[in-house]
Scaffold this active site. Structure first.
Site, mmCIF file in Angstrom:
data_model
loop_
_atom_site.group_PDB
_atom_site.id
_atom_site.type_symbol
_atom_site.label_atom_id
_atom_site.label_comp_id
_atom_site.label_asym_id
_atom_site.label_seq_id
_atom_site.Cartn_x
_atom_site.Cartn_y
_atom_site.Cartn_z
ATOM 1 N N SER A 38 0.839 -1.196 0.000
ATOM 2 C CA SER A 38 0.000 0.000 0.000
ATOM 3 C C SER A 38 0.872 1.243 0.000
ATOM 4 O O SER A 38 1.986 1.225 0.543
ATOM 5 C CB SER A 38 -0.888 0.020 1.244
ATOM 6 O OG SER A 38 -0.093 0.207 2.404
ATOM 7 N N ASP A 39 0.370 2.313 -0.612
ATOM 8 C CA ASP A 39 0.985 3.606 -0.318
ATOM 9 C C ASP A 39 0.786 3.849 1.176
ATOM 10 O O ASP A 39 0.003 3.157 1.842
ATOM 11 C CB ASP A 39 0.357 4.726 -1.167
ATOM 12 C CG ASP A 39 1.258 5.977 -1.189
ATOM 13 O OD1 ASP A 39 2.197 6.052 -0.372
ATOM 14 O OD2 ASP A 39 1.013 6.887 -2.016
ATOM 15 N N TRP A 40 1.511 4.805 1.699
ATOM 16 C CA TRP A 40 1.576 4.969 3.158
ATOM 17 C C TRP A 40 0.208 5.333 3.735
ATOM 18 O O TRP A 40 -0.303 6.420 3.502
ATOM 19 C CB TRP A 40 2.659 5.995 3.476
ATOM 20 C CG TRP A 40 4.011 5.347 3.746
ATOM 21 C CD1 TRP A 40 4.885 5.709 4.732
ATOM 22 C CD2 TRP A 40 4.632 4.242 3.074
ATOM 23 N NE1 TRP A 40 5.993 4.867 4.715
ATOM 24 C CE2 TRP A 40 5.865 3.968 3.705
ATOM 25 C CE3 TRP A 40 4.254 3.420 2.015
ATOM 26 C CZ2 TRP A 40 6.718 2.928 3.316
ATOM 27 C CZ3 TRP A 40 5.105 2.388 1.609
ATOM 28 C CH2 TRP A 40 6.312 2.158 2.259
#
Ligand code: BGC
Length: 737
Positions: A274-276
């Protein structure tokens, strides 16, 4: 008493540890079977480890850790993410750090390369490889083994996107091939590469709630095609899913994007992270294709363990998540080539930074004043943008802390905190570099804060060079395409500054340090314009080399510069109603005709077209020939021609091949191939560019939604050749029955 019992229990622990190590299993009580040899495939080696892991050990591999402050980059080795290794099974730690134009600022001082968009503007895959190699070797030197670079979002859809500088422009084929060259180089250093943000994450405004609406064909032929090429051509091992939603599903739990397209159609064997903080669920995300939650452990720690124990997420899916991560680690050499922390090669890498800028800067206008002649110019006014000591860089996770530290400029308004998005000026002085080129000239600096004073200096100088800058960053877009000053407490009207200087001196040159496309109301009044992008820590030297002709410019725009925001598919950037409610962003407007294709199908004349860029010499294309092989299931064609340098200076031209598919497809001309050719004065070379339908870029095909496949249509294909998307000759056409 208390002390002695503590001592005796630690003695017991040490004794047990020694005993377990002697048993070869580190603590499970069972002897591990012998591992497959290093020559075994990454899949076999990953399967072996998954077979030995407990449920807790597996869960540990699929999330970050909340206890440490990734935001402030206080994780081990200063990166943005960390997964502690497994000593029982000899699984190394994973250290994640950004790096799209150099190693992320949180890790340590590193070579600040020119922005990625400048690398794309070189159209040079060999140089792009060396650009990526700087990032890979420096990450490795700092002990970072996973890169979070590879931003390939399509900024042709939104040229005001604050992350344009991290991307590779609007054309999926150019962007895909340049990104693949970066990633191959990174992975060749035994650093796992990454590509992001999957997908359709083309604006920063409301990036966590933007709900992109797009049809399958348009997505496949634009944003997804860039990813497809980037992934297939580089064998990159990790894909970062994005913050936004696509067709009402969050990217990190979007089964169509992750399971059907990425892991299904493209057979991507690596893992999706995932992106952050872009994870939104446990069961849905796990089932729909997310393999790793970063940087926290909100959804994929105890919640996932419970879901596996309840049978809501099958054990086989968790095993697959862990397999993909371990497989990627083996395939990237993380087990077999552990890193040794050492100093970076600052001098060697700075030379590549300079070369990347020299090849990526684009000369947009020249009425003959450039290159400057140091023998005849006796006075130069250098104006604006702290050009006395620095050049600008872009902000956010792509930010680099340059070697030697940032230039000491207090701009008044510093958007810090958050410090991940701060204004950093790289310590490279255009003024000093210009002085060095013209030792006999009087070179004076004016900071540009007062247009009248700048104009007065210009009036008494032979030549005025105005440096314009536009700071942009992850987490923001700019509302207009004009230069706006978002960093000084007393904003400078840079358009007015150029106009005042140009009115005082007809020999005015503009050098632009910026993120992406700009409009230039003063364009008719200036003698020259150089697009330097964010030029990196050797930007001053590179710019001076171009202005004085030691380097002949050869960069070509990887993005259209529109004439006005009104010509954009979405003249106003869609705005979120609040911070949580998904809001629509309509990408069916431009559909698959993104970037230069949009301008062509809508009859719009850009300010500067995609593929455009001037040189100090001229090139002639003669004798163009087309030969096509249309038999069989994988047609191909070749374009051959003579390219001659017609001038007195050595230089490089980028010959570009565009293809128009049969009219019924509704496709605009598309770039399908190019070659950058270096020629000495008068030299002529015969060039052949070969295009195969089987290439990862699907150059002869359109995406047929009902067939769920790329199809080569029947009909007439027309082939064009030239040096920009708007300066083309027709080479010929061929039929596919
Ligand atoms: C960015 C990513 C980046 C991550 C870690 C996010 O805010 O969107 O591109 O890799 O932070 O720094």
């Amino acid at each position: 008493m208390r002390t002695s019992s503590a001592v005796s229990s630690s003695v017991v622990i040490v004794a047990i540890t020694v005993l377990m190590a002697a048993c070869g299993d580190g603590g499970s009580g069972q002897t591990l079977p012998p591992p497959p040899p290093p020559t075994a495939s990454p899949d076999v080696r990953a399967d072996y480890l998954v077979g030995q892991m407990t449920l807790d050990e597996k869960i540990h591999m699929v999330h970050g850790g909340a206890a440490l402050d990734w935001w402030a980059h206080t994780l081990p080795r200063g990166g943005g993410g960390w997964i502690q290794g497994n000593t029982r099974l000899n699984i190394p730690d994973l250290y994640f750090a950004d790096g799209s134009a150099g190693v992320n600022w949180g890790v340590g001082q590193a070579t600040a390369l020119p922005s990625s968009i400048a690398s794309a503007a070189s159209w040079d895959l060999d140089l792009a490889y060396r650009y990526g190699k700087v990032i890979g070797t420096e990450l490795s030197a700092y002990g970072i083994n996973v890169n979070l670079g590879g931003n390939i979002n399509n900024t042709g859809r939104e040229p005001r996107d604050g992350r344009t500088f991290e991307t590779k422009g609007e054309d999926p084929i150019l962007a895909g091939k340049i990104t693949a060259a970066h990633l191959k180089a990174i992975q060749d250093q035994y650093v796992m590469g990454g590509i992001k943000h999957f997908s359709l994450n083309d604006q920063e405004t409301g990036r966590t709630t933007a709900n992109v609406g797009i049809d399958d064909r348009s997505a496949r032929e634009s944003d997804l095609l860039a990813f497809e090429i980037g992934i297939k051509d580089s064998n990159v091992q990790s894909v970062m899913c994005s913050y936004n939603l696509t067709n009402s599903d969050w990217s990190c739990e979007n089964s169509y994007l992750l399971n059907t397209v990425l892991k299904g159609d493209w057979a991507f064997p690596g893992f999706v992270m995932s992106d952050w903080d872009a994870t939104h669920s446990t069961i849905k995300a796990a089932q729909n294709g997310l393999d790793l939650e970063q940087p926290e452990n909100i959804y994929f720690d105890s919640n996932l363990k419970q879901a596996v124990q309840n049978g809501q997420v099958p054990q086989s899916r968790l095993d697959n998540m862990v397999h993909r991560i371990l497989r990627a680690m083996f395939a990237s050499g993380l087990f077999d080539h552990p890193q040794t922390i050492h100093a970076i090669d600052a001098a060697g890498d700075a030379a590549i930074a300079q070369e990347a800028e020299e090849q990526g800067a684009v000369l947009l206008k020249n009425n003959g004043l450039l290159p400057l002649d140091s023998a005849t110019v006796s006075s130069i006014a250098v104006i604006g943008s702290h050009a006395d000591i620095a050049v600008l860089s872009g902000g956010g996770s792509g930010q680099v802390q340059p070697v030697g530290g940032q230039a000491p400029i207090d701009v008044g308004v510093k958007p810090c905190p958050p410090c991940w998005s701060q204004v950093v000026w790289d310590p490279s002085s255009p003024l000093t570099a210009i002085q060095a080129k013209a030792p006999g000239a009087i070179v004076q600096y004016d900071d540009g804060t007062n247009a009248a004073s700048a104009a007065a200096l210009a009036a008494v100088s032979n030549v005025a060079i105005v440096f314009l800058s536009q700071w942009e960053s992850e987490g923001m877009d700019v509302p207009t395409l004009n230069f706006t000053d978002v960093i000084h407490s007393s904003p400078i009207d840079q358009d007015a500054l150029v106009s005042a200087v140009a009115a005082a001196n007809t020999h005015t040159i503009v050098v632009m340090e910026n993120n992406g496309p700009k409009v230039m109301p003063w364009l008719p009044n200036v003698s020259g314009v150089l697009e330097a992008w964010y030029p990196g820590q050797r930007g001053g030297e590179a710019i001076a080399n171009i202005l004085f002709g030691d380097v002949n410019p050869s960069g070509k725009l990887p993005l259209t510069f529109p004439a006005s925001v009104n010509d954009l598919p979405r003249p106003t950037i869609a705005q979120p109603p609040d911070s949580t409610t998904p809001f629509p962003v309509d990408y069916t407007i431009d559909g698959f005709n993104v970037g230069y294709k949009w301008y062509e199908v809508n009859g719009l004349t850009p300010l500067f077209p995609f593929g455009y860029g001037l040189s100090y010499t001229t090139f002639a294309i003669t004798n163009p020939q087309l030969s096509a092989n249309t038999a069989g299931s994988s047609p191909s064609f070749q374009v051959s021609f003579d390219l001659q340098n017609m001038g007195a200076r050595a230089g490089a031209e980028v010959a570009q091949v565009y293809l128009e598919l049969p009219a019924g497809t509704g496709e605009a001309k598309r770039l399908v191939g190019w070659q950058k050719v270096w020629l000495t004065p008068n030299q002529q070379q015969n060039i052949t560019i070969q295009i195969n339908a089987s290439d990862s870029s699907h150059p002869l095909s359109y995406w047929d939604t009902s067939a769920h496949a790329w199809l080569v249509p029947s009909g007439t294909f027309t082939v064009y050749l030239g040096n920009s998307s708007r300066n083309l000759i027709t080479v010929g056409s061929f039929q596919i029955p």
